[in-house]
Design an enzyme around this catalytic site. Structure first.
Site, PDB file in Angstrom:
ATOM      1  N   SER A 222       0.834  -1.205   0.000  1.00 26.08           N
ATOM      2  CA  SER A 222       0.000   0.000   0.000  1.00 26.08           C
ATOM      3  C   SER A 222       0.872   1.260   0.000  1.00 26.08           C
ATOM      4  O   SER A 222       1.711   1.411  -0.887  1.00 26.08           O
ATOM      5  CB  SER A 222      -0.961  -0.060   1.194  1.00 26.08           C
ATOM      6  OG  SER A 222      -1.919   0.943   1.115  1.00 26.08           O
ATOM      7  N   ASP A 379     -10.112  -3.401  -5.199  1.00 31.02           N
ATOM      8  CA  ASP A 379      -9.179  -2.422  -4.651  1.00 31.02           C
ATOM      9  C   ASP A 379      -9.110  -1.230  -5.607  1.00 31.02           C
ATOM     10  O   ASP A 379      -8.874  -1.415  -6.804  1.00 31.02           O
ATOM     11  CB  ASP A 379      -7.794  -3.089  -4.531  1.00 31.02           C
ATOM     12  CG  ASP A 379      -6.733  -2.169  -3.947  1.00 31.02           C
ATOM     13  OD1 ASP A 379      -7.048  -1.018  -3.603  1.00 31.02           O
ATOM     14  OD2 ASP A 379      -5.572  -2.612  -3.847  1.00 31.02           O
ATOM     15  N   HIS A 409      -8.163  -4.648  -0.738  1.00 30.41           N
ATOM     16  CA  HIS A 409      -7.008  -3.866  -0.318  1.00 30.41           C
ATOM     17  C   HIS A 409      -6.611  -4.206   1.121  1.00 30.41           C
ATOM     18  O   HIS A 409      -7.437  -4.155   2.021  1.00 30.41           O
ATOM     19  CB  HIS A 409      -7.274  -2.361  -0.446  1.00 30.41           C
ATOM     20  CG  HIS A 409      -6.023  -1.574  -0.231  1.00 30.41           C
ATOM     21  ND1 HIS A 409      -5.048  -1.480  -1.196  1.00 30.41           N
ATOM     22  CD2 HIS A 409      -5.541  -0.910   0.845  1.00 30.41           C
ATOM     23  CE1 HIS A 409      -4.038  -0.780  -0.729  1.00 30.41           C
ATOM     24  NE2 HIS A 409      -4.315  -0.422   0.511  1.00 30.41           N
TER      25      HIS A 409
END
Ligand code: NAG
Ligand code: NAG
Ligand code: NAG
Length: 439
Positions: A222, A379, A409
């Site tokens: 991320s 995501d 995600h």
């Protein structure tokens, strides 16, 4: 009482269904009845809060709803704390996350864990055991995710991930405890990880940890994937470094702030863990920007056709040419003719390749090492990863794209009970397997 609860749950529509036997009539049942009604109301309220429509193909949907509701609840409590002037909402939220992720006693006979600092930057080092017959270990510098503002190398999700990597790869994992928003803003996070990584790459430090200088990679998930990608680009351009990284592994990375209407942003506007407006707010926070811009950025007003600063960069995030039809489907590009030029004037960092590694020059991309990119279907950031893979491939870089149809995600850190997801375990295994084969 628990029977009432279950009947209400099973009945779903508690208002419409008749009250179960224990809840009605008879002498001295009034109190019981009202507590049943109260309980049912609470259950209905909780169900309303927790329930969000999810695509059927996502891994463990009910568990994901509960995880998302917990995270949403924590965000709302933090916003209230912020509103009351008690603390910055991100500090409050991180306090909750760290309390929630507190590690219960954990120990492994195979991994030695040390908290130390590398040139003033805190790190947690996980040393796996040496493989029989080898004299040096492989190594990965790992950067945790959390919107440049949240989480820690020390919470159990990241601690367990890095310990598993150290053990399964017989490697040394350096997990960097870089400083977060609102203590520091862009580009300080990059400076922290660069300082710690440069220190680690010194010959005497590598020797101390018995690390093979030719087998070091960088990785992150991320926002950590964003920082890893930025660091990868910085290091190949840094002539003062003797050691170059052998590979980079980017897990659902954040890679661009120019287009918040890629097909994956459109498809996952309200998908759990990371709805679009939450991602855009992380961006604004990273630059200490003004929240008033969030709504305009959501409709790409910051990169509209009349914003001259963005003109040359637009082709690098042009998903109609970078992504295949199977991904772009029926989605239409959002390229407003007129927008708000003040946004990039006030926040020029939005168009900086150090924050958006996807927009780097081809000349930089072609020097990058072997790359692994993990993407998830559910995501908003899926297409950031897919576009980077495409641009790297066009620049001649060896890229492995690992896509998970039922992934969401953040899933890779959710591998142990009660937040264990089937796709969490599969993504982690696949990631570690690729490192094992390529590092
Ligand atoms: C994106 O690429 C398509 C196809 O190559 C092209 O027609 C379009 O003009 C490009 N859009 C922008 C904004 O560059
Ligand atoms: C985007 O920009 C246009 C043109 O300036 C403006 O009319 C519109 O209100 C803006 N949208 C948002 C959400 O700010
Ligand atoms: C999560 O862990 C529990 C307890 O170990 C197990 O029963 C369950 O099947 C696991 N769920 C998933 C999705 O892995």
């Amino acid at each position: 009482r628990s029977r009432c609860l279950w009947q209400k749950l099973a009945g779903g529509l508690w208002v419409a269904s008749p009250l179960p036997p224990g809840c009605t009539g008879g002498p001295s049942r009034g109190r019981m009845r009202s507590s049943c009604v109260l309980l049912a109301a609470l259950v209905a309220l909780a169900a309303y809060y927790v329930y969000i429509p999810l695509p059927g193909a996502v891994s463990d949907p009910w568990k994901l709803m509960l995880l998302d509701a917990t995270f949403r609840g924590a965000q709302q409590v933090s916003n209230l704390i912020h509103y009351l002037g008690l603390s910055h909402h991100l500090i409050a939220l991180n306090f909750i996350i760290i309390a929630f992720g507190k590690k219960s006693a954990w120990s492994s006979a195979h991994v030695q864990v040390t908290d130390t600092d590398f040139d003033g930057v805190e790190v947690r080092v996980f040393e796996g055991s040496l493989k029989p017959g080898e004299s040096l270990k492989r190594s990965v510098v790992y950067i945790h995710g959390g919107g440049w503002a949240l989480a820690s190398a020390k919470i159990r999700y990241y601690d367990e991930l890095c310990a598993a990597m150290a053990e399964e790869l017989n490697a040394v994992i350096v997990s960097i405890e870089y400083r977060l928003v609102p203590q520091v803003y862009f580009p300080e996070q990059i400076h922290d990880i660069a300082r710690a990584t440069k220190y680690f790459l010194r010959p005497e430090v590598l020797q101390k940890y018995k690390v093979d200088p030719g087998r070091i990679g960088i990785s992150g998930d991320s926002a950590g994937g964003n920082l890893a990608a930025a660091l990868g680009q910085q290091f190949i351009q840094d002539a003062s470094l003797q050691n170059k990284l052998k590979l980079q592994a980017l897990i659902y990375p954040v890679l661009q702030a120019l287009d918040f209407n890629t097909p994956s942003y459109q498809q996952n506007v309200n998908t759990p863990i990371l709805p679009r407006y939450v991602m855009v707010k992380y961006w604004v926070d990273y630059f200490k920007g003004n929240y008033d811009f969030v709504q305009a950025m959501i409709v790409n007003n910051h990169t509209s056709l009349d914003v001259k600063e963005a003109a040359a960069l637009r082709a690098r995030v042009n998903w109609t040419s970078l992504l295949p039809a199977a991904i772009t489907k029926h989605y239409k590009p959002v390229v407003p003719a007129t927008g708000d030029a003040r946004i990039v004037q006030e926040i020029p960092e939005l168009l900086d390749a150090r924050s958006s590694p996807l927009i780097a020059d081809q000349e930089v991309l072609r020097l990058l090492p072997k790359t692994y990119i993990l993407t998830c279907e559910h995501d908003v950031l899926r297409d950031d990863g897919l576009m980077y893979a495409k641009r790297l491939e066009s620049a001649g870089v060896d890229v492995t794209l690992d896509h998970f149809e039922d992934g969401f995600h953040g899933c890779m850190i959710f591998t142990s009970w009660p937040t264990n997801f089937s796709v969490g375990i599969r993504t982690r295994n696949s990631f570690i397997r690729w490192l094992d084969q390529n590092l």
